[in-house]
Design a protein around this motif. Structure first.
Motif, PDB file in Angstrom:
ATOM      1  N   GLY A 244       0.819  -1.417   0.508  1.00 31.61           N
ATOM      2  CA  GLY A 244       0.205   0.188   0.329  1.00 31.61           C
ATOM      3  C   GLY A 244       0.661   1.245  -0.204  1.00 31.61           C
ATOM      4  O   GLY A 244       0.566   2.321  -0.332  1.00 31.61           O
ATOM      5  N   THR A 245       1.910   1.224   1.087  1.00 36.84           N
ATOM      6  CA  THR A 245       2.832   2.244   1.011  1.00 36.84           C
ATOM      7  C   THR A 245       3.474   2.428  -0.419  1.00 36.84           C
ATOM      8  O   THR A 245       3.354   3.481  -1.337  1.00 36.84           O
ATOM      9  CB  THR A 245       3.967   1.851   1.714  1.00 36.84           C
ATOM     10  OG1 THR A 245       3.077   1.944   3.485  1.00 36.84           O
ATOM     11  CG2 THR A 245       4.466   3.288   2.302  1.00 36.84           C
TER      12      THR A 245
ATOM     13  N   ARG B 239       2.308   1.540  -3.381  1.00 34.62           N
ATOM     14  CA  ARG B 239       1.469   2.340  -3.955  1.00 34.62           C
ATOM     15  C   ARG B 239       1.201   4.213  -4.154  1.00 34.62           C
ATOM     16  O   ARG B 239       0.980   4.160  -5.177  1.00 34.62           O
ATOM     17  CB  ARG B 239      -0.043   1.433  -3.980  1.00 34.62           C
ATOM     18  CG  ARG B 239      -0.818   1.856  -4.976  1.00 34.62           C
ATOM     19  CD  ARG B 239      -1.703   0.530  -5.136  1.00 34.62           C
ATOM     20  NE  ARG B 239      -2.617   1.351  -3.827  1.00 34.62           N
ATOM     21  CZ  ARG B 239      -3.048   0.557  -3.023  1.00 34.62           C
ATOM     22  NH1 ARG B 239      -3.134  -0.988  -3.449  1.00 34.62           N
ATOM     23  NH2 ARG B 239      -3.670   0.454  -2.017  1.00 34.62           N
ATOM     24  N   VAL B 240       0.690   4.707  -2.784  1.00 35.95           N
ATOM     25  CA  VAL B 240       0.452   5.335  -2.875  1.00 35.95           C
ATOM     26  C   VAL B 240       1.972   6.281  -2.745  1.00 35.95           C
ATOM     27  O   VAL B 240       2.192   7.669  -3.793  1.00 35.95           O
ATOM     28  CB  VAL B 240      -0.088   6.043  -1.538  1.00 35.95           C
ATOM     29  CG1 VAL B 240      -1.118   5.629  -0.904  1.00 35.95           C
ATOM     30  CG2 VAL B 240       1.185   5.254  -0.542  1.00 35.95           C
TER      31      VAL B 240
ATOM     32  N   GLU C 277       1.639   6.673  -6.489  1.00 37.26           N
ATOM     33  CA  GLU C 277       0.586   7.740  -7.332  1.00 37.26           C
ATOM     34  C   GLU C 277       1.592   9.317  -6.770  1.00 37.26           C
ATOM     35  O   GLU C 277       1.555  10.290  -7.639  1.00 37.26           O
ATOM     36  CB  GLU C 277      -0.253   7.783  -6.308  1.00 37.26           C
ATOM     37  CG  GLU C 277      -1.259   6.718  -6.587  1.00 37.26           C
ATOM     38  CD  GLU C 277      -1.774   6.289  -6.288  1.00 37.26           C
ATOM     39  OE1 GLU C 277      -2.582   6.411  -4.753  1.00 37.26           O
ATOM     40  OE2 GLU C 277      -2.198   4.551  -6.063  1.00 37.26           O
TER      41      GLU C 277
ATOM     42  N   VAL D 209       1.480   7.588   7.024  1.00 35.50           N
ATOM     43  CA  VAL D 209       1.389   7.324   5.117  1.00 35.50           C
ATOM     44  C   VAL D 209       0.571   7.342   4.779  1.00 35.50           C
ATOM     45  O   VAL D 209       0.187   8.122   3.458  1.00 35.50           O
ATOM     46  CB  VAL D 209       1.633   5.535   5.585  1.00 35.50           C
ATOM     47  CG1 VAL D 209       1.872   5.786   3.618  1.00 35.50           C
ATOM     48  CG2 VAL D 209       3.057   5.322   5.864  1.00 35.50           C
TER      49      VAL D 209
ATOM     50  N   LEU E 260      -1.543  12.036   2.156  1.00 32.94           N
ATOM     51  CA  LEU E 260       0.099  10.970   1.530  1.00 32.94           C
ATOM     52  C   LEU E 260       1.037  12.317   1.549  1.00 32.94           C
ATOM     53  O   LEU E 260       1.843  12.770   1.477  1.00 32.94           O
ATOM     54  CB  LEU E 260      -0.606  10.937   0.082  1.00 32.94           C
ATOM     55  CG  LEU E 260       0.666  10.779  -1.016  1.00 32.94           C
ATOM     56  CD1 LEU E 260       1.437   8.961  -0.075  1.00 32.94           C
ATOM     57  CD2 LEU E 260      -0.354  10.090  -2.320  1.00 32.94           C
TER      58      LEU E 260
END
Lengths: 211, 696
Positions: free
Chosen positions: A12-13, A15-16, A19, A107, A110
């Motif tokens: 998840g981290t 991914r963000v 992004e 986290v 963002l």
């Protein structure tokens, strides 16, 4: 580069951060894997969970120490489910620069998190606001903080998190001069000599808070 | 080996046959001797020979290892030889010419006398166990043997003893110097013989004085027989001017000795002695009374022609009137002589109460009680029973059982069964209205329980209730105490396990929260973040963005709360960094300024760290909430294996007796670690809370 034994969180981290425009060079499930990756291709920053296998205690910090020896320019951002003063002290005194210590929760914000990662990569120090708030709010014997105004406390808190004066002026919607005035006032009230270096400021602030 | 195997049974067979063979030899000599006629001067030798040998054979047959039995046989046999020799000589002297070699046979019957007397003396000295009273007596025996040998040698060479014994058969040897020898003999011989007698009497007296228990009883038999023999001799010589009654009484001595060795447990001599003394004394008194009245008074008033019927009547009347009081007094003296230190009722009670106050094991108390009863009422046997009517258990007896292990009757007995015995006296022991046991006692045959003895028994039995009660109470108490201590130990261990398990569970929950819920929620926050980004990128409406922001805020709150909860359950810092860091962490989060001075040098057992942590946590919370303190100090040190940690505030104090429930729980936890909590909280003087925990 990311190291955490919780796969979902790690993914998840990653991914963000992707992004947000970061290039996630690699992911590791434990300290050994992380060190391998760093040796092969040192990143700008490594985001490391403090509590990792096998001991589930403070393996992340040990890994950070080794990375600093292997590749001193890698920024080190340590994450934890809870932040402890003595960890913060240890990290700052040990690494002096390019180090951060945050709750994992951060986290999810963002924008702030991305900025924190960048600052660590740039050699700044970052301390979790919760820790700073906790320390600043704490009542103390003959407390010099009692002399600070509400505004000055806010400024001190942000300073303690490692923000620069320009970041402060952005955050507080005030001019750079105003910020400088606040900082000077704080230093005077706390009897600290002014210093240009951010991490010195953090160190000084924390040292004072812990005294 | 084979030789030994064969030799042993052979030796044993010889040992079994020998007494009978010797007994037979003795019988032959005695019978042969008597077949030559009855000589008064030699009668005692024959009787001694027969009696000692018979008793010796009897004793050795019963108890082959008994040395005294063998000494008896030796004594008997020596007398038999002497008896036969003298019979032979006396018969020949009376003109029986059909006896060949009379000179030598007679000689064999005469000269060993000195040695035979020594042997007899030693035999009596060694009664009843066949051993001298003490090693020092060996000197006496050696002197006796030397003197005996010298005298026997003289007697063998010269006819120094022939005149005394009325022997007309000449001595077979004709050695010069007879006159000198006879003069010396007259000087030494008879006195030496007296000294031999004196020696064994002395030995018996010494032995009697220090003998206890069985040996004393055996010696009493023997002494009684000797006394009877002496009395018979005295009465015979005085009244009849004849040694015959005394001589005839001689076999009584070995007979009594034999009974004393083999059967002393079956017959109690004391009542016999007692009765003899009483009857003998009374007979003497009556006789003396008659003599004084009838002869003495008769002479005074001039009645010379035989006893006057009037005086006899008067004497009878006086004797009849004086008899009972005199008898009672004589009986009392005889009692004291025979039973010796039998205590007075007062002494018996005093002795018992001393025993009671001294305490000791209840078995000793019971034994003491039984012996006190026995001494107090002069019982032959006493048994102490404990229990209720239907289930009495024998706990002590007197005389004490010979074999401690096989002692006493085992199992339960009913009171009715005890009362069946013929001579048994049974007394119930009643204490505080309920039956606690019984005392049974038997007196020697022919003895009754006198009124005063009965009263004493009553008093002693009343005390017995107390003894039994105390003993039972003591046993019960010890049993209970033991049970309680076992239970306490078990409870302590269980509590420790429970608390340990609790800490372990807390650690596990914290770890589970960390690895599970917290990770998932953080990941969820990340997902929500992505969704928000996506929504913003795709131009979703403001309402959705606001709702997403709200959701993220909620989630962030939830994470913060969860973090606090996990910390409360079990702080990770305690597991990871130890007590010092954890206390620092507590201080940091306390709403009041806290000075921390905890220096421990090493990690402590998990339970100790956790308990100390929660104590400090609770103390800080209480101080902040209730004390009105402005600052708190926490100090901790490890010394001598004890962790001492103190939390002091400068608040209003007065917290005694109102520990928060949280603190009470901690007192309990400390107790499981054998630690303790002290609260010092004078009104207005702040509160000091101190926990002390042993940590090995």
């Amino acid at each position: 580069m990311l190291a955490d034994d919780a796969v979902l969180f790690r993914e998840g981290t990653a991914r963000v951060l992707s992004e947000a425009g970061f290039d996630v060079a690699g992911q590791a499930g434990n300290a050994a894997e992380l060190l391998d990756l760093v040796r092969r291709d040192p990143p700008a920053a490594a985001i490391i969970d403090i509590r990792m296998p096998p001991g589930q205690t403070a393996e992340g910090i040990q890994a950070a120490v080794e990375i600093r020896q292997i590749s001193p320019d890698v920024g080190l951002l340590l994450l934890s489910q809870h932040v402890e003063t003595h960890h913060a002290m240890r990290l700052i005194t040990e690494f002096q620069r390019g180090v951060g210590y945050l709750l994992k929760d951060r986290v999810s914000d963002l924008a702030t998190f991305a900025s924190d990662v960048r600052r660590v990569a740039n050699g700044d120090c970052v301390i979790d606001p919760e820790l700073v708030t906790r320390l600043i709010d704490k009542q103390r014997e003959g407390d010099p903080l009692a002399e600070l105004t509400e505004r000055e406390r806010t400024v001190l808190g942000l300073m303690a998190q490692g923000r620069s004066n320009s970041a402060l002026s952005t955050e507080l919607y005030v001019s750079g001069k105003t910020v400088e005035a606040h900082v000077r006032s704080i230093f005077t009230k706390l009897n600290l000599p002014p210093d240009a270096c951010d991490h010195r400021r953090v160190l000084a602030v924390l040292a004072f808070l812990r005294s | 080996m084979a030789g030994a195997d064969v030799a042993l049974p052979a030796a044993r067979r010889v040992m079994r046959v020998a007494p009978w063979a010797l007994g037979g030899l003795c019988a032959v000599l005695v019978v042969a001797g008597f077949s030559l006629g009855v000589e008064l001067s030699n009668l005692h030798n024959g009787l001694i020979a027969a009696a000692f040998t018979a008793v010796g054979v009897f004793v050795v047959a019963k108890r082959p290892g008994n040395r005294e039995g063998w000494l008896f046989i030796a004594t008997g046999l020596a007398h038999a030889v002497m008896f036969f020799g003298r019979q032979y000589g006396l018969s020949a002297g009376h003109g029986n010419d059909a006896l060949p070699g009379a000179e030598w046979v007679t000689w064999v019957g005469v000269w060993p006398l000195a040695l035979v007397l020594v042997l007899s003396g030693v035999t009596l000295m060694c009664f009843p166990d066949g051993r001298l009273p003490s090693p020092r007596w060996r000197l006496v025996v050696a002197a006796m043997v030397a003197a005996g040998a010298l005298l026997a040698l003289a007697s063998a060479l010269w006819p120094v003893e022939y005149a005394d014994d009325a022997l007309s058969v000449p001595h077979p040897l004709h050695v010069g110097g007879y006159e000198t020898a006879q003069r010396l003999w007259n000087l030494i011989g008879p006195s030496s013989y007296s000294l031999f007698q004196l020696a064994w009497v002395a030995a018996v007296v010494v032995r009697m004085r220090r003998a206890e228990g069985d040996e004393a009883r055996q010696l009493r038999w023997f002494a009684y027989a000797v006394a009877m023999g002496a009395a018979a001799m005295a009465v015979g010589l005085i009244a009849l001017r004849s040694p015959v009654p005394g001589v005839l009484a001689v076999p009584v001595i070995p007979l009594a000795a034999g009974i004393a060795i083999a059967k002393y447990r079956l017959y109690d001599i004391d009542p016999v002695i007692n009765k003899t003394l009483v009857v003998g004394t009374m007979a003497a008194i009556i006789t003396a009374g008659y003599v004084v009245m009838v002869v003495g008074v008769g002479r005074l008033i001039g009645v010379e022609a035989g006893p006057s019927p009037v005086l006899s009547l008067v004497a009878t009347a006086i004797v009849a009137i004086a008899f009972e009081p005199a008898r009672r007094r004589v009986q009392r003296v005889a009692d004291r002589l025979v039973y010796g230190d039998r205590p007075s009722p007062y002494e018996a009670l005093a002795r018992l109460s001393t025993q009671l106050s001294r305490g000791g094991r209840h078995a000793e108390l019971f034994a003491g009680l039984a012996s006190t009863v026995a001494d107090g009422v002069g019982a032959a046997e006493v048994t102490l029973w404990v229990g209720a009517d239907e289930q009495l258990v024998a706990v002590a007896s007197w005389p004490p059982p010979a074999d401690q292990r096989s002692q006493l009757v085992t199992g339960h007995t009913q009171l009715a069964a005890l009362q069946d015995g013929e001579r048994a006296h049974v007394r119930r022991i009643v204490h505080q209205g309920s039956m606690r046991g019984a005392v049974t006692l038997t007196k020697a045959p022919g003895e009754v329980l006198t009124n005063s003895e009965d009263r004493l028994l009553h008093d002693l039995v009343a005390q017995a209730g107390l003894v039994i009660d105390n003993a039972e109470l003591g046993v019960e108490l010890q049993h209970r105490l033991h049970e309680i201590s076992v239970q306490a130990a078990e409870l302590q261990a269980a509590a420790k396990r429970i608390v340990g398990a609790q800490y372990e569970a807390r650690r596990r929950i914290e770890r589970d929260l960390h690895d599970g819920a917290q990770q998932r929620l953080v990941t969820l926050a990340l997902s929500l973040q992505s969704v928000s980004e996506r929504a913003a990128a795709t131009g979703a409406d403001d309402d959705l963005a606001a709702k997403l922001a709200e959701a993220r805020h909620q989630l962030s709150q939830a994470l913060a709360e969860l973090r606090e909860m996990a910390r409360g359950i079990h702080p990770a810092i305690l597991t990871q960094e130890g007590l010092e860091a954890a206390v620092g962490f507590l201080a940091e989060r306390a709403p009041l300024p806290v000075r921390v001075d905890v220096r421990l040098q090493r990690r402590l057992p998990q339970d100790v760290e956790a308990t100390a942590y929660f104590v400090v946590s609770e103390a800080l919370t209480n101080a902040a909430k209730h004390s009105g303190a402005s600052s708190i100090a926490v100090a901790g040190r490890l010394r001598d294996g004890w962790l001492r940690i103190e939390v002091t505030d400068d608040g209003r104090g007065g917290a005694d007796g109102r520990l928060g429930s949280g603190l009470q729980g901690l007192v309990d936890r400390l107790a499981t670690l054998e630690g303790q909590l002290t609260v010092d909280s004078p009104a207005g003087g702040g509160t000091r809370l101190r926990a002390e925990i042993p940590c090995g």
